[in-house]
Design a protein around this motif. Structure first.
Motif, PDB file in Angstrom:
ATOM      1  N   THR A   1      99.215-119.657  58.236  1.00  0.00           N
ATOM      2  CA  THR A   1      99.123-119.949  56.812  1.00  0.00           C
ATOM      3  C   THR A   1      97.660-120.076  56.397  1.00  0.00           C
ATOM      4  O   THR A   1      96.765-120.217  57.230  1.00  0.00           O
ATOM      5  CB  THR A   1      99.852-121.259  56.466  1.00  0.00           C
ATOM      6  N   VAL A   2      97.452-120.039  55.092  1.00  0.00           N
ATOM      7  CA  VAL A   2      96.144-120.338  54.508  1.00  0.00           C
ATOM      8  C   VAL A   2      96.252-121.719  53.878  1.00  0.00           C
ATOM      9  O   VAL A   2      97.183-121.987  53.112  1.00  0.00           O
ATOM     10  CB  VAL A   2      95.754-119.291  53.451  1.00  0.00           C
ATOM     11  N   ASP A   3      95.328-122.617  54.213  1.00  0.00           N
ATOM     12  CA  ASP A   3      95.430-123.991  53.738  1.00  0.00           C
ATOM     13  C   ASP A   3      94.173-124.389  52.975  1.00  0.00           C
ATOM     14  O   ASP A   3      93.097-123.823  53.165  1.00  0.00           O
ATOM     15  CB  ASP A   3      95.652-124.961  54.907  1.00  0.00           C
ATOM     16  N   LYS A   4      94.345-125.395  52.123  1.00  0.00           N
ATOM     17  CA  LYS A   4      93.246-125.958  51.345  1.00  0.00           C
ATOM     18  C   LYS A   4      93.479-127.455  51.226  1.00  0.00           C
ATOM     19  O   LYS A   4      94.542-127.886  50.782  1.00  0.00           O
ATOM     20  CB  LYS A   4      93.176-125.321  49.956  1.00  0.00           C
ATOM     21  N   THR A   5      92.500-128.250  51.629  1.00  0.00           N
ATOM     22  CA  THR A   5      92.634-129.701  51.600  1.00  0.00           C
ATOM     23  C   THR A   5      91.782-130.289  50.485  1.00  0.00           C
ATOM     24  O   THR A   5      90.744-129.737  50.121  1.00  0.00           O
ATOM     25  CB  THR A   5      92.211-130.318  52.944  1.00  0.00           C
ATOM     26  N   THR A   6      92.238-131.413  49.969  1.00  0.00           N
ATOM     27  CA  THR A   6      91.478-132.191  48.988  1.00  0.00           C
ATOM     28  C   THR A   6      91.257-133.573  49.577  1.00  0.00           C
ATOM     29  O   THR A   6      92.217-134.248  49.947  1.00  0.00           O
ATOM     30  CB  THR A   6      92.241-132.302  47.659  1.00  0.00           C
ATOM     31  N   ARG A   7      90.007-133.992  49.674  1.00  0.00           N
ATOM     32  CA  ARG A   7      89.682-135.253  50.314  1.00  0.00           C
ATOM     33  C   ARG A   7      88.650-136.017  49.501  1.00  0.00           C
ATOM     34  O   ARG A   7      87.967-135.457  48.646  1.00  0.00           O
ATOM     35  CB  ARG A   7      89.169-135.020  51.736  1.00  0.00           C
ATOM     36  N   ASP A   8      88.550-137.316  49.785  1.00  0.00           N
ATOM     37  CA  ASP A   8      87.517-138.157  49.209  1.00  0.00           C
ATOM     38  C   ASP A   8      86.728-138.787  50.347  1.00  0.00           C
ATOM     39  O   ASP A   8      86.790-138.314  51.490  1.00  0.00           O
ATOM     40  CB  ASP A   8      88.123-139.207  48.269  1.00  0.00           C
ATOM     41  N   GLU A   9      85.977-139.847  50.042  1.00  0.00           N
ATOM     42  CA  GLU A   9      85.134-140.441  51.077  1.00  0.00           C
ATOM     43  C   GLU A   9      85.941-141.114  52.179  1.00  0.00           C
ATOM     44  O   GLU A   9      85.418-141.369  53.270  1.00  0.00           O
ATOM     45  CB  GLU A   9      84.177-141.468  50.451  1.00  0.00           C
ATOM     46  N   GLN A  10      87.235-141.374  51.938  1.00  0.00           N
ATOM     47  CA  GLN A  10      88.057-142.031  52.950  1.00  0.00           C
ATOM     48  C   GLN A  10      88.819-141.048  53.824  1.00  0.00           C
ATOM     49  O   GLN A  10      89.049-141.315  55.000  1.00  0.00           O
ATOM     50  CB  GLN A  10      89.042-142.996  52.282  1.00  0.00           C
ATOM     51  N   GLY A  11      89.233-139.909  53.279  1.00  0.00           N
ATOM     52  CA  GLY A  11      89.985-138.944  54.071  1.00  0.00           C
ATOM     53  C   GLY A  11      90.704-137.946  53.187  1.00  0.00           C
ATOM     54  O   GLY A  11      90.457-137.842  51.980  1.00  0.00           O
ATOM     55  N   VAL A  12      91.630-137.187  53.802  1.00  0.00           N
ATOM     56  CA  VAL A  12      92.392-136.154  53.100  1.00  0.00           C
ATOM     57  C   VAL A  12      93.476-136.824  52.263  1.00  0.00           C
ATOM     58  O   VAL A  12      94.204-137.700  52.746  1.00  0.00           O
ATOM     59  CB  VAL A  12      93.014-135.162  54.101  1.00  0.00           C
ATOM     60  N   ARG A  13      93.596-136.379  51.013  1.00  0.00           N
ATOM     61  CA  ARG A  13      94.602-136.927  50.106  1.00  0.00           C
ATOM     62  C   ARG A  13      95.786-135.982  49.929  1.00  0.00           C
ATOM     63  O   ARG A  13      96.918-136.438  49.829  1.00  0.00           O
ATOM     64  CB  ARG A  13      93.972-137.229  48.745  1.00  0.00           C
ATOM     65  N   HIS A  14      95.549-134.679  49.865  1.00  0.00           N
ATOM     66  CA  HIS A  14      96.659-133.729  49.850  1.00  0.00           C
ATOM     67  C   HIS A  14      96.194-132.390  50.399  1.00  0.00           C
ATOM     68  O   HIS A  14      94.997-132.098  50.440  1.00  0.00           O
ATOM     69  CB  HIS A  14      97.292-133.606  48.451  1.00  0.00           C
TER      70      HIS A  14
ATOM     71  N   MET B   1     102.857-127.667  49.014  1.00  0.00           N
ATOM     72  CA  MET B   1     101.817-128.660  48.766  1.00  0.00           C
ATOM     73  C   MET B   1     102.358-130.028  49.162  1.00  0.00           C
ATOM     74  O   MET B   1     103.475-130.398  48.791  1.00  0.00           O
ATOM     75  CB  MET B   1     101.385-128.665  47.301  1.00  0.00           C
ATOM     76  N   PHE B   2     101.554-130.792  49.924  1.00  0.00           N
ATOM     77  CA  PHE B   2     101.950-132.111  50.399  1.00  0.00           C
ATOM     78  C   PHE B   2     100.926-133.138  49.928  1.00  0.00           C
ATOM     79  O   PHE B   2      99.717-132.938  50.072  1.00  0.00           O
ATOM     80  CB  PHE B   2     102.051-132.132  51.924  1.00  0.00           C
ATOM     81  N   GLN B   3     101.441-134.231  49.374  1.00  0.00           N
ATOM     82  CA  GLN B   3     100.617-135.342  48.905  1.00  0.00           C
ATOM     83  C   GLN B   3     100.824-136.516  49.850  1.00  0.00           C
ATOM     84  O   GLN B   3     101.957-136.886  50.159  1.00  0.00           O
ATOM     85  CB  GLN B   3     101.023-135.733  47.477  1.00  0.00           C
ATOM     86  N   PHE B   4      99.719-137.129  50.312  1.00  0.00           N
ATOM     87  CA  PHE B   4      99.797-138.258  51.226  1.00  0.00           C
ATOM     88  C   PHE B   4      99.635-139.561  50.454  1.00  0.00           C
ATOM     89  O   PHE B   4      98.838-139.646  49.513  1.00  0.00           O
ATOM     90  CB  PHE B   4      98.722-138.156  52.307  1.00  0.00           C
ATOM     91  N   GLY B   5     100.383-140.582  50.890  1.00  0.00           N
ATOM     92  CA  GLY B   5     100.303-141.877  50.237  1.00  0.00           C
ATOM     93  C   GLY B   5      99.010-142.618  50.510  1.00  0.00           C
ATOM     94  O   GLY B   5      98.642-143.518  49.761  1.00  0.00           O
ATOM     95  N   GLY B   6      98.310-142.264  51.560  1.00  0.00           N
ATOM     96  CA  GLY B   6      97.026-142.871  51.911  1.00  0.00           C
ATOM     97  C   GLY B   6      96.136-141.844  52.569  1.00  0.00           C
ATOM     98  O   GLY B   6      96.560-140.726  52.873  1.00  0.00           O
TER      99      GLY B   6
END
Length: 460
Positions: free
Chosen positions: A225-238, A209-214
């Motif tokens: 691999t199998v991946d799953k992203t978490t994003r908000d209105e600005q972009g991917v966060r982790h 799991m990788f967390q992005f600072g922005g």
């Protein structure tokens, strides 16, 4: 059943060969310099030497009752002997260690990468030291590693090698858990695009799991691999991965947040106060120059004592861009909200039509410039038209000066004009109706008669 029969074929062939050897008195020999040969001087010996010289070194040979050495591979078929030997060797040797589980936690901030890697390694050797090599990539230890073992008298030691490789030396049969904190740098692929590459050990259970600072946008992910992203209105966060292993890598681009900038608005006003109409009207246009960022709403405050009757908004091409407007009734200054069909930047022309709420005279009319919210300079000109039936007196003048009249007016209408510097400029007019006045020039004539004098007065 067909597959099972195929796998048993080499074993059946080998057992048949051994049975035939027992019954016939034949033997198996390994090809070497010490192989037994029949007595020299016989035809059998000569044939055996010729047969032995024609086979590869290290081959397993079969001696026939006639004394001839024949490779076993010729009897059983190519590859069968090697398969049997490999199976025997596989049953004899147990893997010295296996990596049973991999867990990776990473944080990426700008060009810095921080990793926490946990490895679960099963050691199968009881007394020997087992070396587990690691070559994770361009990441380096950020602190002392930790190792915990479930084995009795388990031991661990970390050494480093060339090209940033590590070797974990583990001793003791059982499960060894290794934890490492690492730090590294991302690789810049192109302006705004970064990449990370890791050579993770293969494990049947692996998770990262990788967390992005922005906020970022992921451009390339590992296909295995199998991946799953978490994003908000600005972009991917982790982003989360299942099944990462050797050759792991991903590429992303930074999302540049647009800096919110307030619009810069400059206004030029042009108004006309018409006292010849009933009720009195105040009409005008406002030319707005908008820069910095587009606007979708304009709020304008008009002078008190008037009500907004009509409004419009047009772009530089003269096309109406007004969606709607609202102006709730109020006793004070009139606030109006222009809603545009879309956000607009550049030239915007607003027009308005106001009516004086009071229709009885005498009264004081206070005229000021309409004020656009958040606008800078807002000067303007005001023309005033007055009929002959009204007496108009200027009682207060603030932030304005008299100029030439530019409005086209009837010659019977008195007109005056002012230049107003800002919305704080003010002109107060006292308006009242004039009383009727008459100018008379009577004509008198006297006419005597015998008894009286007759005076005649005529009012032409």
């Amino acid at each position: 059943m067909q597959k099972g029969s195929g796998s048993m074929r080499p074993l059946i062939c080998l057992l048949s060969l051994q049975l035939w050897m027992i019954l016939s008195g034949s033997g198996l020999y390994a090809q070497s310099d010490n192989a037994l040969l029949p007595p020299s001087g016989t035809n059998e010996a000569t044939a055996a030497v010729a047969a032995e010289s024609s086979v590869e070194a290290g081959a397993i040979l079969f001696r026939t009752p006639q004394g001839q050495l024949v490779p076993v591979s010729d009897l059983l078929g190519n590859g069968i002997v090697e398969e049997i030997l490999q199976r025997v060797e596989g049953q004899r040797n147990e893997p010295r260690f296996t990596v049973s589980q991999l867990e990776v936690e990473g944080s990426i901030d700008q060009d810095e990468v921080r990793l926490k890697i946990d490895l679960q390694i099963q050691v199968n050797s009881v007394k020997e030291w087992v070396i587990v090599p690691l070559a994770l990539g361009d990441v380096y230890l950020a602190g002392p590693p930790k190792a915990v073992s479930s084995a009795v008298n388990g031991q661990s030691m970390l050494t480093t090698g060339e090209q940033n490789t590590q070797q974990w030396h583990l001793r003791g049969k059982g499960l060894h858990t290794i934890s490492m904190d690492l730090v590294g740098k991302t690789r810049v692929v192109s302006p705004g695009v970064s990449q990370i590459s890791l050579n993770l050990p293969a494990a049947p259970i692996s998770h990262a799991m990788f967390q992005f600072g922005g906020p970022v946008e992921l451009l390339k992910l590992p296909a295995s691999t199998v991946d799953k992203t978490t994003r908000d209105e600005q972009g991917v966060r982790h982003v989360e991965f299942w099944g990462p292993g050797p050759g792991f890598g991903m590429t992303w681009s930074q999302v540049v947040s647009r800096i919110t900038q307030k619009p810069v608005i400059q206004v030029q006003n042009r108004m006309k106060l018409d006292l010849t109409t009933i009720p009195v009207t105040l009409t005008g246009t406002q030319v707005l120059q908008i820069s910095g960022s587009p606007v979708s709403e304009i709020q304008v405050t008009f002078p008190a004592g008037f009500q907004l009757v009509e409004a419009d908004a047009r772009n530089a091409a003269g096309v109406s861009v007004l969606n709607n407007f609202e102006s709730p009734p109020t006793d004070g200054p009139v606030a109006a909200l222009y809603r545009l069909t879309s956000a607009l930047e550049g030239t915007l022309n607003l027009s308005f039509d106001l009516e004086l709420t009071g229709r009885q005279f005498p009264q004081d009319i206070r005229v000021s410039m309409p004020s656009v919210r958040d606008a800078g300079q807002q000067p303007g000109d005001l023309d005033i038209l007055a009929p002959t039936g009204l007496l108009v007196q200027q009682t207060e003048l603030r932030g304005a000066q008299r100029i030439r009249v530019t409005s086209e007016a009837d010659l019977s209408v008195a007109a005056t004009a002012f230049r107003m510097r800002s919305p704080e400029s003010l002109i107060v007019l006292h308006v009242e109706e004039t009383e009727a006045q008459f100018a008379v020039s009577p004509e008198l004539s006297l006419k005597p008669d015998p008894q009286n004098v007759v005076m005649t007065v005529r009012y032409p």
